[in-house]
Each structure stands twice: as C-alpha cells, then as structure tokens.
Motif scaffolding. Structure first.
Motif, PDB file in Angstrom:
ATOM      1  N   GLN A   1       5.211  -0.144   6.031  1.00  0.00           N
ATOM      2  CA  GLN A   1       4.695   0.486   4.796  1.00  0.00           C
ATOM      3  C   GLN A   1       3.086   0.081   4.716  1.00  0.00           C
ATOM      4  OE1 GLN A   1       8.657   0.654   2.300  1.00  0.00           O
ATOM      5  NE2 GLN A   1       6.694   0.349   1.089  1.00  0.00           N
ATOM      6  N   GLN A   2       2.142  -0.439   5.752  1.00  0.00           N
ATOM      7  CA  GLN A   2       1.166  -0.892   5.819  1.00  0.00           C
ATOM      8  C   GLN A   2       0.358   0.372   5.408  1.00  0.00           C
ATOM      9  OE1 GLN A   2      -0.589  -4.537   8.093  1.00  0.00           O
ATOM     10  NE2 GLN A   2       1.342  -3.852   9.338  1.00  0.00           N
ATOM     11  N   SER A   3       0.722   1.612   6.051  1.00  0.00           N
ATOM     12  CA  SER A   3       0.074   2.736   5.887  1.00  0.00           C
ATOM     13  C   SER A   3       0.052   3.232   4.563  1.00  0.00           C
ATOM     14  CB  SER A   3       0.520   3.811   6.704  1.00  0.00           C
ATOM     15  OG  SER A   3       2.121   4.139   6.331  1.00  0.00           O
ATOM     16  N   LEU A   4       1.082   2.807   3.438  1.00  0.00           N
ATOM     17  CA  LEU A   4       1.083   3.098   2.239  1.00  0.00           C
ATOM     18  C   LEU A   4       0.244   2.019   1.330  1.00  0.00           C
ATOM     19  CD1 LEU A   4       4.682   4.039   1.895  1.00  0.00           C
ATOM     20  CD2 LEU A   4       2.949   5.621   2.526  1.00  0.00           C
TER      21      LEU A   4
ATOM     22  N   HIS B   1       7.276  -8.371  -0.290  1.00  0.00           N
ATOM     23  CA  HIS B   1       5.796  -7.815  -0.381  1.00  0.00           C
ATOM     24  C   HIS B   1       4.796  -8.877  -0.272  1.00  0.00           C
ATOM     25  CE1 HIS B   1       7.068  -4.040  -2.025  1.00  0.00           C
ATOM     26  NE2 HIS B   1       8.235  -4.474  -2.554  1.00  0.00           N
ATOM     27  N   PRO B   2       4.299  -9.224   1.036  1.00  0.00           N
ATOM     28  CA  PRO B   2       3.191 -10.069   1.154  1.00  0.00           C
ATOM     29  C   PRO B   2       1.687  -9.735   1.091  1.00  0.00           C
ATOM     30  CG  PRO B   2       3.888  -9.285   2.971  1.00  0.00           C
ATOM     31  CD  PRO B   2       4.500  -8.612   1.910  1.00  0.00           C
ATOM     32  N   GLY B   3       1.360  -8.436   0.304  1.00  0.00           N
ATOM     33  CA  GLY B   3       0.193  -8.054   0.406  1.00  0.00           C
ATOM     34  C   GLY B   3      -0.431  -7.755   1.613  1.00  0.00           C
ATOM     35  N   MET B   4      -1.732  -7.110   1.540  1.00  0.00           N
ATOM     36  CA  MET B   4      -2.407  -6.527   2.494  1.00  0.00           C
ATOM     37  C   MET B   4      -3.226  -7.432   3.360  1.00  0.00           C
ATOM     38  SD  MET B   4      -1.800  -2.991   3.041  1.00  0.00           S
ATOM     39  CE  MET B   4      -3.291  -2.637   3.940  1.00  0.00           C
ATOM     40  N   GLU B   5      -3.774  -8.590   2.889  1.00  0.00           N
ATOM     41  CA  GLU B   5      -4.504  -9.520   3.338  1.00  0.00           C
ATOM     42  C   GLU B   5      -4.140 -10.183   4.781  1.00  0.00           C
ATOM     43  OE1 GLU B   5      -7.129 -11.170  -0.480  1.00  0.00           O
ATOM     44  OE2 GLU B   5      -5.452 -12.378   0.370  1.00  0.00           O
TER      45      GLU B   5
END
Length: 308
Positions: free
Chosen positions: A230-233, A150-154
């Motif tokens: 899972q970027q859409s989530l 899980h590397p985060g959204m940034e």
C-alpha cells in the motif's frame, strides 16, 4: 520500575499492548493489565459504542488494574462521528487513558481532558507528534519502520527516529517498532523512551486469542519475512510475506488503485484468517522483530523477561 508514564497512568510497568484490532479484547487486555502492563481495548473491533461499553465492563470483571481504549481516527476505522461516540463511552466509563492513532484527535481532546483521561497519540512522523503535543496530548508513541501495521511513509527505523523525537518533544515518548525483548527495551530506554509498545511479541503468547498457526508463523519467521504494501496509496502497511501480500504488491506494481485493491486488503479477511489459521488468504500485519521471537510464552513471562 517507575517512569513518568507509570506515574501518569497508574500502571506497574511502562510496557504496552498496542491496540490490535480483533485481538485486543477483554480477556487478553485483562491478562496484560494483570501482569502489570498497559493495555488497550481496540474500539475499531466493535460495531457500536454500546458494544465497546459492554467490553469495558467485561474487562473490569477480569481485572482491577487500569487499562485503556484505543480509538483510531482513520475514516475506515471510525467513520463520521463514531470516534467521538467511542470517546464519550470512554469518558462515561471513567477509562483512565486513551490511545489515538491516525489523524490528530483535535475534536476528542476537550471531551477526554474534561473527564481527566490521559491521552496518548501514536505517530509515525515527528512533526505529527509535535502537533499532537501542541494540541495537548499527554504522551506520544513514535513508530519506526520496523513495526507491523502502519509504520508511515518515511521508512526511518525506530532507533534513529526515537532519539530525534525525544529531542523534539517535551512530553513522554513511547517507542514502538522492532521491540520484542529486554535488549530492545533497554535500548529504547537508553535513547530516551519512557516506555515501549509491542504488537508482534504479544501475538506469540499463550493467551493471545489467535489461531496457533499465526503464533507458529512468528516463531518460524526470519527478520526478512515481512514486506510493505500500500505504498502506492501513501498508506503503507507492514505485513507478513504471504500469497495475499504478494498479490497486492503485484497489483500495485501494475498500477492498480484503491478500488482494485480493496477486495484483497479487507480487514474482515484478516479477522477470518486470524481465527482459522489460513494465513495466505488475508493481509496479516507483523513487524520485522518476528525474526527475533523464538518461543510462545505466557504474557506474564514476557513481562518478567523484559523487566528482569
């Protein structure tokens, strides 16, 4: 090789085995601890607090070195009161340090502090790390976008995010994401990290309890052989580029939501694939640094190379 982290945690080297679900169990954790690293049993691998307690005791039978427990605060990993129950076990068993991840472990901190346990919180966003510092944790792990899991959204890389985090925080910072060898270790240290946490590098070790096909995939991988799903989530995962990951990505592009994706992203599928080596049948996480790993080495040799 002494840093504020080695002194704080009582370990020889500021080199950490991240909490790898299904993998970070007694034998492997003890191997890393005996080699001088900081290792964590992963609480989410166990179905009950009693199972975790038994694994702590198995680990203690294999090493006299300190080791920790990883407690995920994500609902799917520790629903309801389970995270608190895992923390109680860590306190009762006098575990010296705990790593938390996911949301801020606010409710766990008083219990762990009362037991004189050092708390390390993993974050992919600097403002979340700042909140963890304000809440009283002792150190933070900062994860860059190169990292597996899980590397985060940034989508900011370790070697940009790390110095920004060091500037923003007063507690020790551990670098994670894209680090697998001495070059990465030295670079992270130069940018202010007091230690490094690795995941993918440990998978390609002799002692790692995964199928040989998983280790061979890492040795053969290029730096472009992972992708984000899972970027859409708004819960991105960096995974190996296999049939299952491409299927999930196609479903996301077609507008699928969590109910449609769940059958393909189940952690149980991942555990099975790690054991049987059928890599196309599950989502398996790995970082971009897989493309820099060319040998399956003993754990001791990995640490020796990093600290030479």
């Amino acid at each position: 090789m002494q840093t504020t982290l080695t002194e704080l945690l009582g370990i020889r080297f500021p080199i950490f085995l991240g909490g790898l679900q299904w993998i970070s169990r007694a034998s492997f954790v003890a191997t890393v601890a005996n080699a001088g690293g900081g290792a964590f049993l992963t609480a989410a691998s166990f179905s009950s607090p009693d199972d975790l307690r038994e694994e702590i005791r198995r680990t203690r039978a294999l090493t006299s070195a300190p080791f920790g427990v990883n407690i995920s605060m994500l609902p799917e990993a520790a629903p309801g009161e389970l995270a608190m129950e895992f923390a109680r076990v860590a306190a009762q068993e006098k575990i010296p340090f705990v790593e938390t991840s996911g949301r801020l472990p606010t409710e766990l901190i008083p219990l762990l502090k009362a037991a004189d346990i050092r708390i390390i919180h993993k974050a992919a966003v600097i403002r979340h790390a700042q909140r963890a510092q304000e809440a009283g944790v002792d150190a933070v792990v900062i994860v860059g976008s190169e990292g597996g899991g899980h590397p985060g959204m940034e989508q900011v890389g370790t070697f940009v995010k790390l110095p920004a985090a060091v500037d923003a925080l007063s507690i020790p910072v551990i670098a994670a994401g894209g680090i697998c060898d001495r070059r990465g270790f030295l670079a992270a240290s130069a940018l202010g990290a007091k230690g490094v946490m690795m995941g993918t590098r440990w998978l390609a070790t002799v002692e790692c309890p995964v199928h040989p096909a998983v280790k061979q995939w890492i040795v053969d991988a290029r730096i472009t052989d992972t992708l984000l799903i899972q970027q859409s989530l708004r819960n991105p995962i960096r995974a190996i580029n296999n049939a299952q990951a491409r299927k999930v990505l196609a479903l996301e592009e077609a507008g699928a939501g969590l109910p449609e994706l769940l059958p393909f992203i189940s952690g149980k599928l991942g555990r099975k694939a790690l054991e049987n080596g059928q890599l196309d049948e599950a989502i398996l996480t790995a970082g971009q640094c897989a493309g820099l790993i060319h040998q399956i080495l003993p754990v001791q040799e990995v640490i020796d190379q990093l600290t030479a």
